[in-house]
Structure formats: C-alpha cells, structure tokens
Design a protein around this motif. Structure first.
Motif, PDB file in Angstrom:
ATOM      1  N   ILE A 195      16.551 -52.975  -3.548  1.00  0.00           N
ATOM      2  CA  ILE A 195      16.723 -52.047  -2.433  1.00  0.00           C
ATOM      3  C   ILE A 195      16.192 -52.721  -1.175  1.00  0.00           C
ATOM      4  O   ILE A 195      15.025 -53.123  -1.124  1.00  0.00           O
ATOM      5  CB  ILE A 195      15.988 -50.726  -2.702  1.00  0.00           C
ATOM      6  CG1 ILE A 195      16.593 -50.035  -3.935  1.00  0.00           C
ATOM      7  CG2 ILE A 195      16.059 -49.803  -1.495  1.00  0.00           C
ATOM      8  CD1 ILE A 195      15.852 -48.794  -4.362  1.00  0.00           C
TER       9      ILE A 195
ATOM     10  N   THR B 114       5.256 -48.285   0.012  1.00  0.00           N
ATOM     11  CA  THR B 114       6.290 -47.608  -0.754  1.00  0.00           C
ATOM     12  C   THR B 114       5.837 -47.598  -2.211  1.00  0.00           C
ATOM     13  O   THR B 114       5.629 -48.648  -2.815  1.00  0.00           O
ATOM     14  CB  THR B 114       7.645 -48.321  -0.614  1.00  0.00           C
ATOM     15  OG1 THR B 114       8.049 -48.283   0.756  1.00  0.00           O
ATOM     16  CG2 THR B 114       8.702 -47.647  -1.467  1.00  0.00           C
TER      17      THR B 114
ATOM     18  N   GLU C 109      10.685 -46.815  -5.758  1.00  0.00           N
ATOM     19  CA  GLU C 109      12.066 -47.010  -5.343  1.00  0.00           C
ATOM     20  C   GLU C 109      12.931 -47.036  -6.592  1.00  0.00           C
ATOM     21  O   GLU C 109      12.585 -47.677  -7.582  1.00  0.00           O
ATOM     22  CB  GLU C 109      12.248 -48.327  -4.582  1.00  0.00           C
ATOM     23  CG  GLU C 109      11.655 -48.345  -3.183  1.00  0.00           C
ATOM     24  CD  GLU C 109      11.896 -49.667  -2.478  1.00  0.00           C
ATOM     25  OE1 GLU C 109      12.112 -49.648  -1.258  1.00  0.00           O
ATOM     26  OE2 GLU C 109      11.887 -50.714  -3.152  1.00  0.00           O
TER      27      GLU C 109
ATOM     28  N   ASN D 170      19.100 -44.296  -4.225  1.00  0.00           N
ATOM     29  CA  ASN D 170      18.177 -44.828  -3.210  1.00  0.00           C
ATOM     30  C   ASN D 170      16.993 -43.881  -2.996  1.00  0.00           C
ATOM     31  O   ASN D 170      16.620 -43.575  -1.861  1.00  0.00           O
ATOM     32  CB  ASN D 170      18.899 -45.068  -1.886  1.00  0.00           C
ATOM     33  CG  ASN D 170      19.936 -46.174  -1.986  1.00  0.00           C
ATOM     34  OD1 ASN D 170      19.855 -47.039  -2.852  1.00  0.00           O
ATOM     35  ND2 ASN D 170      20.919 -46.142  -1.117  1.00  0.00           N
TER      36      ASN D 170
ATOM     37  N   SER E  16      13.176 -42.837  -2.867  1.00  0.00           N
ATOM     38  CA  SER E  16      11.892 -43.498  -2.630  1.00  0.00           C
ATOM     39  C   SER E  16      10.813 -42.460  -2.358  1.00  0.00           C
ATOM     40  O   SER E  16      11.094 -41.358  -1.873  1.00  0.00           O
ATOM     41  CB  SER E  16      11.982 -44.488  -1.462  1.00  0.00           C
ATOM     42  OG  SER E  16      12.224 -43.822  -0.240  1.00  0.00           O
TER      43      SER E  16
ATOM     44  N   SER F 108       6.947 -42.668  -0.533  1.00  0.00           N
ATOM     45  CA  SER F 108       6.108 -43.600   0.194  1.00  0.00           C
ATOM     46  C   SER F 108       5.098 -42.863   1.063  1.00  0.00           C
ATOM     47  O   SER F 108       5.150 -41.639   1.205  1.00  0.00           O
ATOM     48  CB  SER F 108       6.975 -44.518   1.069  1.00  0.00           C
ATOM     49  OG  SER F 108       7.760 -43.759   1.965  1.00  0.00           O
TER      50      SER F 108
END
Length: 430
Positions: A46, A100, A103, A302, A304, A306
């Motif tokens: 990613i 992050t 992911e 996608n 995530s 964080s």
C-alpha cells in the motif's frame, strides 16, 4: 481461456484448451479482457501518495520528487513512473510523522466473518497459523452464502446483515480509521468502531457510523446489565455519494479524550459529532466492524488504522482553489495559491505573489494543480488498464505485452511497463 500475446497488428492471440490453433481476435471486436484471480504477490504494498490525473485516471505510489515539471513516483507494479505535471489534477502527498498501526487486508487471519444466512461465526485464526490454514479459511469464507468474501485484498458483500470485523491490540487516543468503498446502485453500510463485539452492530459497546448514499448518522451503542441500547448522536449530514461515481475514501477520526468523532470523505471534512454524555468505552472495545445493510454489492479495501493529529477545521474555508493557480490545502485547513515549482527531500517549493516558500510535505493534506492549457485528448488505439482493488487506472497505448508485462505509452506519462497481475481488466474502448 488465456491471453497469449499481441501480434504485429495488435490483434489478441488467445488460447483455449479445446481450440487449436490459437484464436486470433481483432482489436475492434474486444470490449475488455478480464483477468482471472491471481494469488497476491509478495511485493504488493500500500503506497503513501495518491495521484489523480486530468482524464480521471489515478494511481498510488511512493513520492520521489517533482523536477522539470515531471513528477516521479515509485510503484510496486511499475517501478518508477514519471508523470507530466500538466497531466495531474491533484496530489495527496501522504507524508506523515504519525504511526500507521494497520494496513490491509492482505489476508483474513485476524478477521471475523458472520454468515447472515446461517447465523454462524467464522473466527480469527491463531497468530502462528500457516499459509495453508489461511487459504483453507479463505475457501470456507468464500463458499459461505451470506457473508463477506475476500478477493484480491478486498472485502466484498452482496448480502444484507453480512458482517466482517477485527480487533486491534491498541487504538491511540487520537486515531483515524480509513477505507475505500465501492458500491453498485445503492449503499447502506454500518461501520462500528471502538467495538467490543464482532457478531452484532447493536448489542455491544461501540460507536456506529451509519452510511448510505444520501446521509451519514452516528449512533452510540451501550451494553449495561446484559442489555444493549442505542442512541443517536447529534444530527445527520447529507453527503450524496452517488455524485462521486460509486466509490469514495472514507475517514473516521476520533479524539477519545474529548469524545469527538469527525467524518471526512475524499479528504473533505463533512461533519463533527461530540458525544455530550461522555459514556466511557470499555478497555476491551478495540474492534472495527462492517455490516452491509443492503443486498446490493459493496466492496471495501485499503483499510488503515493510524494515529491522528487531532486537527479539525475552524470554519468554512476554501478547499479546492480556482483552477487558474496551483493550490495547497494544509492539514490545519489553511490554504495558499501560487505555482508549484518542485518537490524534493520531503519539501515542496511553492511560489506565491509575495515569496518563494519551502513547505514541508508533512504539513500538506492535498495539492490541486492548475487546469492544463494544453490538449489532453486520448490517442486512438489506447486502452484503459484498471488496477485491482479500486486502486485507480491508467490509459495509454499498449506497445508491448508479453512475459507478464504490459508496456503503456501515453501523452500523460513516460513509457512504463507494469506487472499484469496488478490489473483487474484491460478495457479496449478508444
């Protein structure tokens, strides 16, 4: 069957186990070539930056720099790609000093699936589970009738009440959950976060963003003495997602110390909710849960989780620019117009009417480039190569396609070769 190669006049040579010799299909009769499922490549990653082009194409990559009006990004599927500055509509740099923490999904080891048709729960695997165990779980999930499925690092559903979620070890006090979502004609999706249950959206402790193509609502669910209950927080917000072309990037940002939740769509701020009742979330409530509330198809990828810097807009500020000049939109919601001269070493050089400024990329949310003055028409004979997992597309002429590599030429970017496994389909429409 299977694609073999392009011949000298760009016809497709196609193999089928029961047809001999190979089929030769003239280009004019091909609508698109859809790739079969391929195993995820180990080098798949990613990327941090997102580039949108003036023709509607786009891709993600790791930003290297901008010099002599050429932007260079590094991608796992095409190596270094150079794109004309005049071909870029917008750039999200993605530079951040914040961590992050997740992911994916790259596999479904830690994901829990609820089958709405059978009422069964397919639980997460042990942390030491091997590849064959993960593959077996994937087959089990994809064979179920009423749950989400896993395909090319994407979660896909077409059943109402299908649920999929996972727990995280830690969630920061200032946190953000981001994901891409793609839907068919209508979407109705519930997103529970800070949740202590993955089998239900309403009977545990959590916040729940109810998101459909017209509105977004926020609920708070609380379980006391074995009984669950919910309440609406604040007012809803109108969003009209169908204007975005049936796909969007959703960002839920949380300040747990102040009980503030904010919604961003495609990096644009839409709504801030503040939970005035100050209900404390249990320590074990560290889950993220997606529930499809419609039988229309929906896909999420996608994803995530964080850290977040906690910045929110203070008022109605310009977020797009006038199109005549380049426009920088900062993470603190300030903005500036002028001329983007270059990008190097984590900074941009930006010229305004009063000075030439070095600006750290980590302070920038998005850069919108001035509308191009030159023609950006698509050459005859071009194709549109659509990247897997809603990660963008590239339009160009195929100059070569063999040994698993597709080479494209375009007036928007320099000649580049791509791993064919990165693509979902090739559209022959120009």
């Amino acid at each position: 069957g299977s694609f073999e190669r392009l011949d000298s006049d760009s016809a497709v040579l196609w193999s089928h186990p029961h047809v001999s010799p190979q089929l030769k299909i003239t280009r004019a009769h091909i609508k698109h070539i859809q790739f079969g499922d391929n195993k995820a490549l180990e080098k798949t990653k990613i990327h941090s930056s997102k580039i949108t082009l003036v023709n509607g194409d786009g891709l993600s990559g790791d930003l290297i720099g901008l010099k002599n009006r050429m932007l260079t990004v590094n991608t796992w599927h095409g190596g270094e790609i150079q794109i004309k500055q005049s071909a870029i509509k917008s750039l999200i740099p993605g530079f951040t000093t914040l961590k992050t923490l997740y992911e994916g999904p790259k596999n479904i080891r830690n994901w829990v699936f609820y089958d709405a048709s059978s009422g069964k729960l397919i639980k997460e695997l042990e942390s030491d589970s091997n590849a064959s165990q993960i593959e077996a779980k994937t087959r089990q999930v994809n064979a179920a009738q009423g749950t989400w499925r896993f395909n090319n690092m994407s979660l896909e559903a077409k059943y109402s009440q299908a649920r999929v979620g996972r727990q995280f070890k830690e969630i920061p006090t200032l946190a953000r959950f981001d994901f891409d979502v793609e839907w068919s004609s209508y979407m109705n999706l519930y997103v529970n976060f800070l949740s202590d249950r993955l089998d239900s959206y309403s009977t545990g402790n959590s916040y729940c963003l109810r998101l459909n193509t017209s509105y977004a609502y926020l609920y708070r669910y609380t379980r006391r003495n074995g009984v669950g209950g919910g309440r609406n927080i604040g007012s809803n917000v109108r969003i009209n997602l169908n204007e975005l072309g049936n796909r969007a990037r959703i960002s839920i940002r949380i300040d747990r110390s102040k009980n503030i939740i904010a919604l961003y769509i495609n990096e644009k701020f839409f709504k801030k909710w503040e939970d005035a009742q100050q209900d404390e979330i249990p320590d074990e409530a560290k889950g993220l849960l997606f529930t499809s509330m419609s039988s229309n198809s929906v896909a999420i990828n996608n994803i995530s989780m964080s850290e977040w810097n906690g910045t929110l807009p203070n008022g109605n500020k310009t977020t797009t620019g006038n199109g005549v000049e380049d426009f920088v939109f900062f993470i603190n919601e300030d903005s500036i117009s002028g001329n983007l001269l270059g990008i190097q070493g984590g900074n941009i050089t930006f010229k305004t009417s009063f000075a030439k400024l070095p600006i750290p990329l980590k302070n920038i949310s998005q850069i919108n480039l001035a509308r191009p003055t030159e023609s950006m028409s698509t050459p005859k004979g071009s194709v549109r190569a659509v990247l897997k997992g809603n990660k963008g597309s590239l339009t160009g002429k195929i100059s070569d396609w063999k040994d698993g590599k597709i080479t494209l030429t375009s007036p928007l970017f320099k000649k580049a070769s791509f791993d064919e496994n990165a693509f979902e389909r090739i559209e022959f429409k120009y």
